[in-house]
Design an enzyme around this catalytic site. Structure first.
Site, PDB file in Angstrom:
ATOM      1  N   ASP A 184       1.414  -6.155  -4.795  1.00 36.30           N
ATOM      2  CA  ASP A 184       0.385  -6.047  -3.872  1.00 36.30           C
ATOM      3  C   ASP A 184       0.689  -7.807  -2.368  1.00 36.30           C
ATOM      4  O   ASP A 184       1.170  -8.896  -3.182  1.00 36.30           O
ATOM      5  CB  ASP A 184      -0.953  -6.693  -3.877  1.00 36.30           C
ATOM      6  CG  ASP A 184      -1.886  -6.498  -3.156  1.00 36.30           C
ATOM      7  OD1 ASP A 184      -1.999  -6.935  -2.339  1.00 36.30           O
ATOM      8  OD2 ASP A 184      -2.813  -5.901  -3.196  1.00 36.30           O
ATOM      9  N   SER A 185       1.192  -7.868  -1.430  1.00 35.61           N
ATOM     10  CA  SER A 185       1.777  -8.861  -0.604  1.00 35.61           C
ATOM     11  C   SER A 185       0.585  -9.539  -0.402  1.00 35.61           C
ATOM     12  O   SER A 185       1.273 -10.768  -0.320  1.00 35.61           O
ATOM     13  CB  SER A 185       2.106  -7.956   0.867  1.00 35.61           C
ATOM     14  OG  SER A 185       1.526  -8.058   1.667  1.00 35.61           O
ATOM     15  N   SER A 186       0.136  -9.642  -1.137  1.00 34.40           N
ATOM     16  CA  SER A 186      -0.661 -10.964  -1.587  1.00 34.40           C
ATOM     17  C   SER A 186      -0.511 -12.109  -2.227  1.00 34.40           C
ATOM     18  O   SER A 186      -1.284 -12.866  -2.099  1.00 34.40           O
ATOM     19  CB  SER A 186      -2.347 -10.477  -1.837  1.00 34.40           C
ATOM     20  OG  SER A 186      -2.462  -9.184  -0.637  1.00 34.40           O
ATOM     21  N   THR A 200       1.399  -4.788   3.871  1.00 36.92           N
ATOM     22  CA  THR A 200       0.853  -5.179   5.627  1.00 36.92           C
ATOM     23  C   THR A 200       0.528  -6.649   5.695  1.00 36.92           C
ATOM     24  O   THR A 200       0.222  -7.668   6.826  1.00 36.92           O
ATOM     25  CB  THR A 200       0.205  -4.097   5.982  1.00 36.92           C
ATOM     26  OG1 THR A 200      -1.186  -4.188   5.005  1.00 36.92           O
ATOM     27  CG2 THR A 200       0.597  -2.862   6.064  1.00 36.92           C
ATOM     28  N   ASP A 201      -0.357  -6.560   4.678  1.00 34.21           N
ATOM     29  CA  ASP A 201      -0.629  -7.701   4.208  1.00 34.21           C
ATOM     30  C   ASP A 201       0.127  -9.819   4.490  1.00 34.21           C
ATOM     31  O   ASP A 201      -0.343 -10.033   5.420  1.00 34.21           O
ATOM     32  CB  ASP A 201      -1.652  -8.869   3.859  1.00 34.21           C
ATOM     33  CG  ASP A 201      -2.666  -7.130   3.232  1.00 34.21           C
ATOM     34  OD1 ASP A 201      -3.080  -6.946   3.735  1.00 34.21           O
ATOM     35  OD2 ASP A 201      -3.765  -7.679   1.840  1.00 34.21           O
ATOM     36  N   ARG A 222      -2.909 -25.901  13.417  1.00 32.45           N
ATOM     37  CA  ARG A 222      -3.857 -25.398  14.196  1.00 32.45           C
ATOM     38  C   ARG A 222      -4.488 -26.098  14.654  1.00 32.45           C
ATOM     39  O   ARG A 222      -5.700 -25.868  14.636  1.00 32.45           O
ATOM     40  CB  ARG A 222      -4.324 -24.008  12.619  1.00 32.45           C
ATOM     41  CG  ARG A 222      -3.450 -22.944  11.670  1.00 32.45           C
ATOM     42  CD  ARG A 222      -2.969 -22.040  12.648  1.00 32.45           C
ATOM     43  NE  ARG A 222      -3.541 -20.661  12.551  1.00 32.45           N
ATOM     44  CZ  ARG A 222      -2.969 -19.786  13.591  1.00 32.45           C
ATOM     45  NH1 ARG A 222      -2.173 -20.566  14.293  1.00 32.45           N
ATOM     46  NH2 ARG A 222      -3.254 -18.875  14.018  1.00 32.45           N
ATOM     47  N   GLN A 244      -5.007 -22.102  17.731  1.00 31.80           N
ATOM     48  CA  GLN A 244      -5.528 -20.877  16.969  1.00 31.80           C
ATOM     49  C   GLN A 244      -5.879 -19.443  18.165  1.00 31.80           C
ATOM     50  O   GLN A 244      -6.618 -18.524  17.387  1.00 31.80           O
ATOM     51  CB  GLN A 244      -7.080 -21.632  16.598  1.00 31.80           C
ATOM     52  CG  GLN A 244      -7.179 -22.932  15.375  1.00 31.80           C
ATOM     53  CD  GLN A 244      -8.637 -22.943  15.437  1.00 31.80           C
ATOM     54  OE1 GLN A 244      -9.056 -21.835  15.739  1.00 31.80           O
ATOM     55  NE2 GLN A 244      -8.255 -24.248  14.849  1.00 31.80           N
ATOM     56  N   CYS A 245      -5.316 -19.403  19.672  1.00 30.87           N
ATOM     57  CA  CYS A 245      -6.056 -18.943  19.946  1.00 30.87           C
ATOM     58  C   CYS A 245      -4.552 -17.446  20.268  1.00 30.87           C
ATOM     59  O   CYS A 245      -3.386 -17.821  19.434  1.00 30.87           O
ATOM     60  CB  CYS A 245      -6.031 -19.073  21.479  1.00 30.87           C
ATOM     61  SG  CYS A 245      -6.790 -19.800  21.631  1.00 30.87           S
ATOM     62  N   THR A 299       1.170  -1.633   0.095  1.00 26.61           N
ATOM     63  CA  THR A 299       0.240   0.164   0.146  1.00 26.61           C
ATOM     64  C   THR A 299       0.541   1.347  -0.114  1.00 26.61           C
ATOM     65  O   THR A 299       1.077   1.931  -0.903  1.00 26.61           O
ATOM     66  CB  THR A 299      -0.610   0.040   1.086  1.00 26.61           C
ATOM     67  OG1 THR A 299      -1.999  -1.455   0.953  1.00 26.61           O
ATOM     68  CG2 THR A 299      -1.412   1.078   1.553  1.00 26.61           C
TER      69      THR A 299
HETATM   70  N1  ASP Z   1      -2.955  -5.455   0.101  1.00 26.84           N
HETATM   71  C1  ASP Z   1      -1.654  -4.440   1.069  1.00 26.84           C
HETATM   72  C2  ASP Z   1      -0.747  -5.652   0.482  1.00 26.84           C
HETATM   73  O1  ASP Z   1      -0.278  -5.715   1.365  1.00 26.84           O
HETATM   74  C3  ASP Z   1      -2.034  -4.159   1.846  1.00 26.84           C
HETATM   75  C4  ASP Z   1      -0.877  -3.369   2.677  1.00 26.84           C
HETATM   76  O2  ASP Z   1       0.252  -3.053   2.336  1.00 26.84           O
HETATM   77  O3  ASP Z   1      -1.301  -2.886   3.115  1.00 26.84           O
HETATM   78  O4  ASP Z   1       0.363  -5.255   0.164  1.00 26.84           O
END
Ligand code: ASP
Length: 335
Positions: free
Chosen positions: A57-59, A89-90, A239, A272-273, A13
């Site tokens: 996109d880190s997804s 962030t993902d 998990r 899973q917790c 992002t």
């Molecule tokens: N989909 C974005 C990613 O992980 C989300 C982010 O960066 O906040 O690349």
């Protein structure tokens, strides 16, 4: 002496732009960032920006990206005092964990950061996160891989993304913050790892080597069997429920797990917790996993357990040694 910090941009992002389809990585973000930091009043260490060949996109992160990121850092290791990796962030917690195992014993800070709102949008958290990350990357007291985000510095292999819509997206429920970032930056030195001279090892990963299986009410033995049928699978992160419990009344499911362990698959169990970790065997339903030979992952996050298995498997460690190494802390990832 003035510190030099490398910024390695991998996507996310932080460097995205809005499109009709939603946010997408913005080509040329590295140059824009360089200009923004040079023009701004932000006091930052001397820095250089490099970008991965393909911004993602880190997804879309794959294990080979961990190798690519580590190699980019190591190619410039002697030229900089610290490193900041800009990342989505993902899956940031996966990459931070993987780097912590590949670069274990590091004598320099490696700090991952990103943002919840892109630099090009209003109210972006980019500069605040990045400036703190750069200042911390110039601090020689830090000898580990960390995530700096939302006014806190966290151990990379202890953190997870826990919030989708807040600036403080990350936390490390089983380990205290390494630094509080307020008016002052308070580094808790007593919580930091110390550098240990060890040779870095950056393996090539087999993306199919590790699978994650989550227990849920109604889970079917034949579905788990199908997942484990591939010869590529060499590690499993279970998990489990609560303190490490399994649906042990399902004899077929337990037989499928036991047969996988007998075939040499390394099976580990995380809870899973979010907080507290596993105490496998506190209940009879968990003791079954002990009998099968499942290695309890203590208080590791899923991301730490998953990447630790990947790194150990990719390093060619034999099964018995791997099971022992998995159970003890390699890089501050568990008690
Ligand atoms: N989909 C974005 C990613 O992980 C989300 C982010 O960066 O906040 O690349």
């Amino acid at each position: 002496m003035t510190s030099r910090v490398l910024l390695l941009h991998s996507g996310g992002t932080i460097g995205m732009r809005p499109t009709a389809d939603g946010y997408r990585p913005l080509e040329g973000f590295g140059a824009m960032l360089q200009q923004t930091l040079n023009n701004g009043s932000a006091k930052v260490p001397i820095f250089e920006v490099v970008e991965l060949a393909e911004l993602i996109d880190s997804s879309n992160l794959q294990p080979f990206h961990w190798t690519a990121i580590a190699n980019e850092l190591l190619a410039r290791w002697d030229d900089f005092d610290g490193f900041v990796v800009l990342h989505g962030t993902d899956t940031m917690a996966y990459t931070a964990s993987a780097l912590s195992f590949m670069l274990r014993g590091t004598d320099k800070p490696v700090i991952l950061t990103g943002s919840q709102i892109p630099l090009v949008e209003q109210r972006s958290d980019t500069i605040e996160n990045l400036q703190a990350a750069m200042l911390l990357a110039a601090n020689p007291a830090i000898c580990e891989v960390c995530v700096c985000f939302g006014r806190r510095l966290l151990r990379g292999n202890r953190c997870s993304k826990l919030r989708t819509r807040s600036f403080d997206a990350f936390d490390s429920p089983n380990y205290p913050w390494l630094a509080d970032i307020g008016i002052d930056i308070t580094l808790h030195e007593e919580r930091l790892l110390t550098s240990s001279a060890s040779a870095f090892h950056v393996p090539q990963f087999d993306p199919q080597a590790v699978v994650v299986i989550q227990f849920y009410p109604g889970i079917q033995a034949r579905m788990v069997e199908a997942m484990l049928a591939s010869e590529s699978v060499r590690g499993v992160v279970l998990r489990s429920y609560g303190v490490g419990n399994a649906p042990d009344a399902d004899e077929q499911l337990m037989a499928v797990l036991a047969s996988a362990v007998e075939r040499g698959i390394v099976m580990v169990s995380t809870s899973q917790c979010i907080t507290g970790g596993v105490t496998q065997g506190a209940y009879a339903s968990g003791a079954m996993l002990n009998r099968i030979g499942v290695v309890p992952a203590s208080d590791m996050t899923l991301e730490a357990a998953f990447t630790k298995l990947h790194v150990l498997l990719a390093s060619g460690t034999d099964t018995d040694t791997l099971r022992q190494q998995f159970a003890s802390p390699l890089s501050g990832e568990c008690q």
